[in-house]
Write an enzyme that holds these catalytic residues in place. Structure first.
Site, mmCIF file in Angstrom:
data_model
loop_
_atom_site.group_PDB
_atom_site.id
_atom_site.type_symbol
_atom_site.label_atom_id
_atom_site.label_comp_id
_atom_site.label_asym_id
_atom_site.label_seq_id
_atom_site.Cartn_x
_atom_site.Cartn_y
_atom_site.Cartn_z
ATOM 1 N N PHE A 14 0.837 -1.213 0.000
ATOM 2 C CA PHE A 14 0.000 0.000 0.000
ATOM 3 C C PHE A 14 0.874 1.265 0.000
ATOM 4 O O PHE A 14 0.778 2.099 -0.910
ATOM 5 C CB PHE A 14 -0.942 -0.098 1.211
ATOM 6 C CG PHE A 14 -1.436 1.191 1.739
ATOM 7 C CD1 PHE A 14 -2.160 2.056 0.926
ATOM 8 C CD2 PHE A 14 -1.205 1.553 3.067
ATOM 9 C CE1 PHE A 14 -2.632 3.258 1.426
ATOM 10 C CE2 PHE A 14 -1.676 2.740 3.573
ATOM 11 C CZ PHE A 14 -2.381 3.604 2.755
ATOM 12 N N ILE A 15 1.780 1.396 0.957
ATOM 13 C CA ILE A 15 2.599 2.622 1.026
ATOM 14 C C ILE A 15 3.657 2.619 -0.084
ATOM 15 O O ILE A 15 3.875 3.631 -0.756
ATOM 16 C CB ILE A 15 3.267 2.771 2.416
ATOM 17 C CG1 ILE A 15 2.196 2.817 3.505
ATOM 18 C CG2 ILE A 15 4.138 4.031 2.469
ATOM 19 C CD1 ILE A 15 2.735 2.800 4.938
ATOM 20 N N ASP A 34 9.230 -7.212 -4.115
ATOM 21 C CA ASP A 34 8.070 -7.527 -3.274
ATOM 22 C C ASP A 34 7.729 -8.997 -3.483
ATOM 23 O O ASP A 34 7.757 -9.490 -4.608
ATOM 24 C CB ASP A 34 6.884 -6.646 -3.695
ATOM 25 C CG ASP A 34 5.818 -6.559 -2.622
ATOM 26 O OD1 ASP A 34 5.503 -5.427 -2.214
ATOM 27 O OD2 ASP A 34 5.289 -7.608 -2.191
ATOM 28 N N GLY A 39 1.452 -7.444 -0.050
ATOM 29 C CA GLY A 39 1.308 -6.507 -1.167
ATOM 30 C C GLY A 39 0.493 -7.176 -2.269
ATOM 31 O O GLY A 39 0.135 -8.349 -2.153
ATOM 32 N N THR A 98 10.159 -12.400 9.145
ATOM 33 C CA THR A 98 10.124 -11.458 8.014
ATOM 34 C C THR A 98 10.742 -10.132 8.417
ATOM 35 O O THR A 98 11.570 -9.567 7.703
ATOM 36 C CB THR A 98 8.660 -11.211 7.572
ATOM 37 O OG1 THR A 98 8.085 -12.455 7.248
ATOM 38 C CG2 THR A 98 8.589 -10.274 6.386
ATOM 39 N N ALA A 120 11.351 1.689 7.557
ATOM 40 C CA ALA A 120 10.016 2.010 8.076
ATOM 41 C C ALA A 120 9.762 1.223 9.349
ATOM 42 O O ALA A 120 9.806 0.003 9.360
ATOM 43 C CB ALA A 120 8.956 1.673 7.034
ATOM 44 N N TYR A 152 5.342 -7.887 17.114
ATOM 45 C CA TYR A 152 5.501 -6.927 16.017
ATOM 46 C C TYR A 152 6.309 -5.717 16.491
ATOM 47 O O TYR A 152 7.290 -5.314 15.856
ATOM 48 C CB TYR A 152 4.116 -6.513 15.504
ATOM 49 C CG TYR A 152 4.138 -5.481 14.409
ATOM 50 C CD1 TYR A 152 4.896 -5.669 13.255
ATOM 51 C CD2 TYR A 152 3.387 -4.308 14.518
ATOM 52 C CE1 TYR A 152 4.903 -4.715 12.244
ATOM 53 C CE2 TYR A 152 3.386 -3.357 13.512
ATOM 54 C CZ TYR A 152 4.144 -3.564 12.388
ATOM 55 O OH TYR A 152 4.160 -2.623 11.396
ATOM 56 N N LYS A 156 10.106 -4.740 15.260
ATOM 57 C CA LYS A 156 10.382 -3.432 14.645
ATOM 58 C C LYS A 156 11.370 -2.628 15.489
ATOM 59 O O LYS A 156 12.168 -1.857 14.954
ATOM 60 C CB LYS A 156 9.068 -2.667 14.447
ATOM 61 C CG LYS A 156 8.317 -3.128 13.218
ATOM 62 C CD LYS A 156 9.129 -2.765 12.003
ATOM 63 C CE LYS A 156 8.511 -3.187 10.719
ATOM 64 N NZ LYS A 156 9.394 -2.847 9.582
#
Ligand code: UDP
Length: 323
Positions: A14-15, A34, A39, A98, A120, A152, A156
């Protein structure tokens, strides 16, 4: 015509797809990688025939493929990640692997050529912190490891530590951004995101499912605004080694969000509440308030969100109506 060669991991997301649009409009050349896990090829169908757009369908875990793309490019946006609370709760192993391995590969390969990387991250890293609005140098308050959701945030946070360590220790230019509920056309509700979920429910006349009491709040950042900030941070040399919150500071409760979606779509859907245990898993923890302090990115690149929530909702409603 610009001649920057930009690599976007997760470019069919999306981004990533909106970021590709922005660079191609500027006249730059865009390469994406990707694996189409979250996605979608639909997000880049309109770009496939563009002479300056190149796509590779592969995982960021494929080191040789990533190395070759990094060789060809000047700068890298690392957006490839497992995202979406529903996905995270259902597939924690996939999420951790991932997010951590992907970032390890991208940073290690970028370091060989010393190419600037923007990583990100997410507002989720603030976890259970109550120091609202959240500032970049504030504490991250992690929940228990027995609650899958926090994997998550932790994965991150490791990505952030690693990106900042590469800058400090190896002088690889890196920038970290914490995105706060980025929304807009092309976002799917499949992995749990609230706005596409509510809009689709309202348009189909199905019940709008508010989890918990609906008193929890979020701030929704329009993807066009967010992408503008990403491009500026990449252009700016003194953004390196730093963390920036990006998003909107217009706070809304999830119940009010449901009411606004219902009214803007003219839907007759009923708004229903559903306990978190039923929506996600037993013992699920949510954040009561999530609001960014966006003064740092404002001072750095003049960022201010331009799109208000109603405008954002209208753009998403129009997107789903036209599909
Ligand atoms: N939410 C909801 N109904 C849904 C999906 C999400 O009430 O169908 C709530 C969710 O519990 C959270 C907020 O909306 O409080 C935002 O959820 P999302 O998954 O979009 O992002 P988060 O901020 O949790 O990462």
């Amino acid at each position: 015509m610009n001649d920057l060669r930009v690599l976007i991991t997760g470019g069919a997301g999306f981004i990533g797809s909106h970021l590709s649009d922005a660079y191609l409009e500027r006249g730059d050349e865009v390469f994406i990688i990707d694996d189409l896990s979250t996605g979608s090829i639909d997000n880049i169908t309109h770009l496939k025939s563009h002479a300056r757009f190149h796509y590779t369908i592969d995982s960021v875990h494929n080191q040789p493929a990533v190395a070759e793309l990094i060789d060809q490019c000047d700068v890298i946006f690392h957006l490839a990640a497992a995202v979406g609370v529903k996905l995270i709760v259902e597939s924690p192993v996939h999420t951790i692997e991932t997010n951590v391995r992907g970032t390890e590969v991208v940073l290690a390969q970028a370091n060989k050529k010393k190419k600037k990387v923007l990583v990100a991250s997410t507002s989720e890293v603030y976890g259970l912190s109550t120091e609202v609005p959240f500032k970049e140098d504030g504490n991250l308050v992690m929940g228990a490891t027995t609650k899958g959701r926090w994997s998550y945030a932790c994965s991150k946070a490791i990505d952030e530590f690693l990106a900042l360590a590469y800058w400090r220790e190896k002088k690889l230019p890196t920038v970290v951004v914490r995105l706060f509920n980025t929304v807009g056309p092309r976002q799917t509700g499949q992995y749990g995101m609230v706005i596409p979920t509510f809009v689709k429910q309202a348009l189909a006349g199905r019940p709008i499912t508010v989890y918990g009491t609906g008193e929890q709040t979020r701030c929704f950042g329009y993807v066009g605004d967010v992408v503008g900030a990403l491009v500026k941070l990449m252009d700016k040399d003194d953004s390196v080694g730093q963390v920036f919150n990006i998003g909107s500071d217009e706070e809304v409760s999830i119940m009010e969000l449901a009411e606004r979606v219902k009214s803007l779509t003219g839907s007759s859907s009923e708004i229903v509440t559903m306990p978190y245990d039923e929506a996600y898993e037993e013992g699920f923890e949510d954040m009561p308030r999530r609001v960014p302090d966006i003064s740092k990115v404002g001072a750095a690149v003049g960022f201010r969100p331009t799109m208000k929530l109603d405008g954002i909702l209208e753009s998403v409603i129009e997107y789903y109506r036209s599909r």
